[in-house]
Scaffold this motif. Structure first.
Motif, PDB file in Angstrom:
ATOM      1  N   ALA A  75     106.480  31.475  18.765  1.00 16.05           N
ATOM      2  CA  ALA A  75     106.301  31.430  20.220  1.00 16.05           C
ATOM      3  C   ALA A  75     105.434  32.585  20.704  1.00 16.05           C
ATOM      4  O   ALA A  75     104.872  32.529  21.797  1.00 16.05           O
ATOM      5  N   ASN A  76     105.345  33.634  19.886  1.00 12.68           N
ATOM      6  CA  ASN A  76     104.581  34.807  20.319  1.00 12.68           C
ATOM      7  C   ASN A  76     103.276  35.006  19.558  1.00 12.68           C
ATOM      8  O   ASN A  76     102.694  36.084  19.589  1.00 12.68           O
ATOM      9  N   ILE A  77     102.837  33.991  18.858  1.00 13.96           N
ATOM     10  CA  ILE A  77     101.592  34.104  18.085  1.00 13.96           C
ATOM     11  C   ILE A  77     100.417  34.357  19.027  1.00 13.96           C
ATOM     12  O   ILE A  77     100.251  33.661  20.031  1.00 13.96           O
ATOM     13  N   LYS A  78      99.627  35.350  18.671  1.00 12.92           N
ATOM     14  CA  LYS A  78      98.436  35.623  19.485  1.00 12.92           C
ATOM     15  C   LYS A  78      97.217  35.694  18.571  1.00 12.92           C
ATOM     16  O   LYS A  78      97.283  36.259  17.493  1.00 12.92           O
ATOM     17  N   ASP A  79      96.125  35.102  19.006  1.00 12.37           N
ATOM     18  CA  ASP A  79      94.852  35.184  18.303  1.00 12.37           C
ATOM     19  C   ASP A  79      94.956  34.838  16.827  1.00 12.37           C
ATOM     20  O   ASP A  79      94.405  35.523  15.970  1.00 12.37           O
ATOM     21  N   PHE A  80      95.673  33.782  16.544  1.00  9.75           N
ATOM     22  CA  PHE A  80      95.735  33.310  15.160  1.00  9.75           C
ATOM     23  C   PHE A  80      94.399  32.658  14.833  1.00  9.75           C
ATOM     24  O   PHE A  80      93.923  31.784  15.551  1.00  9.75           O
ATOM     25  N   GLN A  81      93.777  33.090  13.740  1.00 13.64           N
ATOM     26  CA  GLN A  81      92.475  32.546  13.393  1.00 13.64           C
ATOM     27  C   GLN A  81      92.644  31.391  12.409  1.00 13.64           C
ATOM     28  O   GLN A  81      92.854  31.588  11.222  1.00 13.64           O
ATOM     29  N   GLY A  82      92.591  30.184  12.914  1.00 11.79           N
ATOM     30  CA  GLY A  82      92.730  29.019  12.040  1.00 11.79           C
ATOM     31  C   GLY A  82      91.377  28.391  11.781  1.00 11.79           C
ATOM     32  O   GLY A  82      90.364  28.805  12.341  1.00 11.79           O
ATOM     33  N   VAL A  83      91.398  27.377  10.936  1.00 10.51           N
ATOM     34  CA  VAL A  83      90.164  26.640  10.676  1.00 10.51           C
ATOM     35  C   VAL A  83      89.689  25.953  11.956  1.00 10.51           C
ATOM     36  O   VAL A  83      88.510  25.863  12.240  1.00 10.51           O
ATOM     37  N   THR A  84      90.644  25.463  12.735  1.00 11.36           N
ATOM     38  CA  THR A  84      90.279  24.724  13.941  1.00 11.36           C
ATOM     39  C   THR A  84      90.125  25.641  15.145  1.00 11.36           C
ATOM     40  O   THR A  84      90.176  25.200  16.282  1.00 11.36           O
TER      41      THR A  84
END
Lengths: 316, 395, 293
Positions: free
Chosen positions: B353-362
């Motif tokens: 719920a607190n994920i910030k700026d996760f760099q995913g493929v999409t």
């Protein structure tokens, strides 16, 4: 003669067995002995039993090949959800409304189509089932293809169990009555039974409507357990699933239908891990059973006390 | 005979009623302690591997499995290996529920999938009851993560994809402003709630911006012949045609539209993203078509390039958007486990719920309070057989 | 008017495909009174055989179609021998369930082996050209589908009406016991019927591949169902009925999509079927034979 005097005693025994079974499972459920996966399986099992037993009335006993059972299930499910979730009426109103609506639909579909015979009836009922689905998909009031989500969970073990028992009892008793004999006579020889003065159309419609009502009941229980209903769930493949249970159990055998419904439910659960392979195994099971036992597991015989007394070597 | 039977029946019914009342008093089942010390971290992969949407489910599964393998090869999470438990939900909601329950019994810390909003909904009550997070790769309906009746966020349900309103609105703005369309036709997949959602928001925004919808038509999943409806749409001569749906139907649709001589620009959503678009419709037919997406598989971002290469090496095919989203689900979960520094489902949920700026493929995403990813959108244009980024829209 | 003619062209190519599939249904039904639900899936297998023939062996479209027809003819014969023949004397519903089982088996064995994702027919196998005739857009693939479907139907009609095998097929379908007494090998005749029906389905499969370019393991379900409806519409068991039924179905769907509400296409198709069945239960071309007591 002995049979008759013993019948009350036997009846009491039956009731005790049924109640005991119910209480046992209820205890296991409330004591937390049954994990969630098996709780769901138990639910599917009861719903499948209702579907198989009711379809067996149409396909097995009356001999009228219907491929539209899923459509009636859909009507039961949708109408009951409208009653309980949109109109906030109690569950029992949903059950009655769902069954009634499915029954009316059964009447509307049955009266014109039951004049047809054999494969023509099969394709006509299949067509009606699909029409019901397409119409549901295009009604915005019930969210079209997305379906209704977040249905209150009202289906509990007592409802499931007694609904299944109720279905079985009504159909078994119907088949033991003069109505039942008339219905079976239609299957055996429609022309002959008509000559005997049986109004075959009336009995066929009667069986069809009762079958549809119970399909509706199964739909009601389904909708109030599985949280979401969508038109796609009730497509013709669902009707095929039900037909498979009936034929696997043996056309015209209520106990056969019950056994097959339970068997298929567990088979589905056991095969979850095998991805697409599960469907191959399922398909092969069907083919092999049909080749080696085309009359189904039970044929048109019933599993009863007599069967067991035969096994125990008791009197005939 | 009958009357006696009826008496029996009446008696039995009365018994039932009495017993049911008693039974109603029964307590609820106790909950098992999830988690515990195990050698691996079990992750449920509950996807559609048979039935109507088996191709989406298996592509997402492929993406998720690739991610798990990569993470395990790099040493796993918190020193433990991930274990992906693959299960088939047959593209049916009740089966999705049953599979989730079985997975919960195997002490999963989180579940990836199912793909469609309806099947996620089937799985939802089990996840909520057992307080185990579910990450949906491609369930786009707004009510997947939010209960519409109460307006409350469903605490354990997350997703990595856009929601319907975003894409529909985006394309409507693009059509009205960049393409200067005054009239538009909508021809979407009406058997999919995803496409219906996109169509609804497109219509809303497009008409708000002064445009007119001149035709509204639909096809259903599995259709391959669109000539009749396209001929009809051609007659209404729209400036723009919006075709929300999945590539399996959209690619032949566009091809047939061009064959019929329809030259208007055509637009759609992320369901278009597949290498099959070009191989089916052909480069020429795809000119002057646009779709909203999270990313472009022909992006030069190293993260995307690495993913596409690894996917091709493992499966000998190009990834579509489902594969990329499945991959991101696992990566997001791993980030959450790392941040929580625990495999306890509740702690993972809080971290998610607190994920910030996760760099995913999409794309780069931040999970908002409704558990939707806030991420940039791109409008991709097909130009002579390759995807080019036409416009980037920051959230 | 132009639009209407265009719709007719669209409908005829769709109808040709339905008709080809419907023929197999109707032939099998005519001879052993079995609704062969696996028929649509044979079409799918045919499409895959055609696909691999083109992509792996590099054959052209005609060879691919022949390869698919031969492969599926053999498959049809094997299916009949293994699964249907043991059930010939049991109830028809048991055979129906077996057909459903076979249908699922073919679908999911393909999923297991080749994956559920669609495959794309290479565009180079059949370069598409559009002809503009008086404002109408006609594609060479539409012509191809229509012409080859009609050609196959003519050949079929020849086989049934003019050859000994065809005579045997008609005899078995009319009265199996009497056919046996006349010295006709029933087993052989049924095998041939399955072979021809499956070959036609395979041809339809390759045509779908060419026409719509994509094939997937579940592609047979819906066209199979529609073709079955077409067969019933024309009068199941009747070869000309299946052809007309197929074209009627194709045109009807096209008209509903073109002039009505495309969302109700399937409902209208099934609705017409029900109406036809109620007015003429034996289909458009069926003869109403009185019931024997």
């Amino acid at each position: 003669m002995q049979e008759k005097s013993k019948s009350w005693l036997q009846f009491l025994l039956e009731v005790i067995v049924l109640v005991l079974l119910f209480t046992l499972v209820q205890y296991a459920l409330s004591a937390g002995l049954v994990n969630q996966s098996y709780q769901i399986t138990l639910t599917s099992m009861c719903i499948n039993v209702i579907l198989a037993v009711s379809l067996n009335l149409i396909n097995g006993f009356t001999g009228q090949l219907s491929l539209g059972h899923a459509g009636f299930m859909a009507i039961g499910a949708y109408v009951s959800v409208i009653i309980t979730n949109f109109m906030d009426l109690p569950f029992i109103a949903g059950i009655l409304g769902g069954c009634l609506a499915a029954g009316i639909a059964g009447f509307v579909v049955g009266v014109p189509t039951l004049r047809l015979k054999g494969d023509y009836l099969a394709i006509a009922t299949l067509a009606f089932g699909e029409i019901i689905r397409v119409v549901l998909q295009n009604i915005d009031y019930v969210n079209g293809p997305a379906g209704i989500m977040g249905i209150t969970k009202l289906t509990t073990w007592p409802w499931l169990y007694w609904a299944a028992i109720f279905t079985i009892l009504i159909i078994v008793n119907l088949m033991n009555s003069s109505y039942g004999r008339a219905i079976v006579s239609i299957r055996e020889d429609e022309v002959a039974s008509e000559l005997m003065g049986i109004n075959t159309t009336r009995y066929k419609v009667l069986a069809f409507v009762i079958g549809a009502m119970f399909a509706g009941l199964a739909g009601v229980l389904y909708a109030h357990y599985f949280y979401i209903i969508r038109p796609e769930t009730f497509n013709f493949l669902k009707s095929f699933d039900m037909l498979v249970m009936v034929v696997l159990g043996g056309l015209g055998s209520t106990t056969g239908a019950i056994i097959a419904a339970v068997f298929i439910t567990f088979l589905t659960l056991a095969l979850q891990k095998y991805a697409a392979m599960r469907m191959v195994i399922y398909a092969l099971t069907l083919i092999i059973v049909m080749i080696y036992r085309p009359q189904g597991l039970m044929g048109n015989k019933e599993l009863s006390r007599k069967t067991f007394s035969g096994i125990w070597g008791g009197r005939k | 005979m009958i009357s006696r039977r009826n008496k029996k029946l009446a008696f039995l019914l009365a018994m039932m009623l009495v017993l049911s009342i008693f039974a109603g008093c029964g307590g609820q089942a106790g909950e098992e302690e999830p988690g515990g010390e195990t050698a691996t971290i079990p992750v449920g992969i509950n996807v559609e591997l048979s039935g109507a949407v088996a191709s989406y489910g298996s592509n997402a599964r492929d993406g998720a499995v690739l991610a798990i393998e990569e993470i395990n090869a790099a040493g796993g999470v918190l020193g433990k290996q991930l274990e992906g438990l693959q299960r088939d939900c047959k593209s049916i909601a009740d089966e999705a529920m049953s599979v989730s329950a079985a997975l919960v019994g195997e002490n999963i810390v989180a579940q990836i999938g199912p793909l469609t909003s309806g099947n996620v909904a089937g799985s939802t009550p089990i996840m909520m009851e057992n307080k185990i997070p579910l990450i949906a790769p491609a369930a786009t309906a707004a009510n997947v993560t939010v209960d519409e009746k109460t307006g409350e966020t469903r605490g354990y349900i997350f997703r990595v994809c856009f929601i319907d309103p975003f894409q529909g609105t985006l394309m409507a703005q693009f059509a009205a402003e960049n393409l200067e369309a005054k009239t538009a036709a909508i021809y979407g997949d009406t058997s999919s709630d995803y496409a219906k959602g996109l169509a609804a928001y497109f219509k809303e925004t497009f008409t708000e911006m002064g445009g007119t919808i001149v035709a509204e038509e639909g096809f259903v999943k599995g259709d391959r012949d669109f000539n009749a409806t396209l001929t009809k749409i051609k007659g209404s001569n729209p400036d723009f045609i919006y075709v929300p749906g999945y590539y399996e139907e959209v690619a032949p649709l566009i091809k047939q539209a061009r064959e019929l001589g329809i030259t208007a620009p055509i637009g759609g959503g992320d369901g278009w993203d597949s290498p099959d678009m070009i191989s089916v419709a052909g480069a020429e037919a795809l000119n002057n078509t646009f779709f909203t997406n999270h990313y472009s598989s022909q992006d030069t971002d190293p993260k995307v390039v690495d993913f596409v290469e690894a996917f091709k090496a493992k499966y000998n095919k190009e990834p579509d958007s489902f594969a990329a989203l499945g991959y991101d689900c696992v990566q997001l979960l791993v980030q959450a486990i790392t941040e929580a520094n625990s495999t306890d489902p509740q702690k993972i949920t809080d971290a998610l719920a607190n994920i910030k700026d996760f760099q995913g493929v999409t794309g780069k995403m931040t999970i908002d309070e409704q558990h939707n990813p806030v991420k940039a959108g791109v409008i991709i244009e097909f130009k002579d057989g390759s995807q080019t980024v036409n416009t980037r829209i920051q959230p | 008017m132009l639009e209407f003619l265009q719709q007719m062209i669209n409908g005829l190519s769709l109808g040709a495909i339905y008709a080809l599939i419907a023929l197999g249904y109707t032939m099998v039904y005519g001879i052993i009174k079995l609704i062969n639900f696996a028929h649509g899936d044979i079409m799918m297998v045919g499409a895959y055989v055609g696909f691999f023939s083109i992509t792996l062996l590099g054959t052209d479209i005609v060879v691919a179609m022949l390869a698919a027809m031969i492969f599926c003819a053999i498959l049809g014969v094997i299916m009949e021998k293994v699964a249907y023949r043991p059930l010939r004397n049991s109830t028809r519903i048991a055979a129906l369930i077996t057909a459903i089982g076979l249908s699922l088996f073919l679908e999911y064995i393909t999923v297991v082996i080749l994956g559920p994702t669609q495959k794309v027919f290479p565009a180079s196998a059949f370069p598409v050209k559009a002809y503009n005739i008086a404002g109408l857009s006609i594609l060479n693939k539409q012509v191809f589908v229509f012409v080859s479907a009609v050609l196959l139907m003519v050949i079929l009609q020849y086989i049934i009406k003019r050859t000994k095998t065809g005579k045997a097929m008609r005899a078995v379908s009319l009265d199996r016991e009497a056919a046996v007494l006349m010295g006709i090998s029933v087993d052989r005749t049924i095998s041939i019927t399955f072979a021809i029906g499956s070959a036609l389905a395979a041809a339809a499969g390759v045509m779908i591949g060419v026409y719509y370019q994509t094939i997937n393991p579940l592609m047979g379900i819906i066209p199979g169902l529609k073709a079955f409806v077409a067969a019933v519409l024309g009068g199941i068991g009747l070869v000309p009925g299946a052809m007309v039924g197929g074209f009627v179905m194709g045109l009807l769907e096209t008209l509903v999509m073109g002039y009505g509400n495309s969302l109700y296409r399937d409902a209208v198709a099934f609705g017409v079927l029900i109406i036809i069945l109620l007015i003429r239960p034996t289909g458009l071309f069926g003869k109403n034979t009185g019931e024997k007591v």
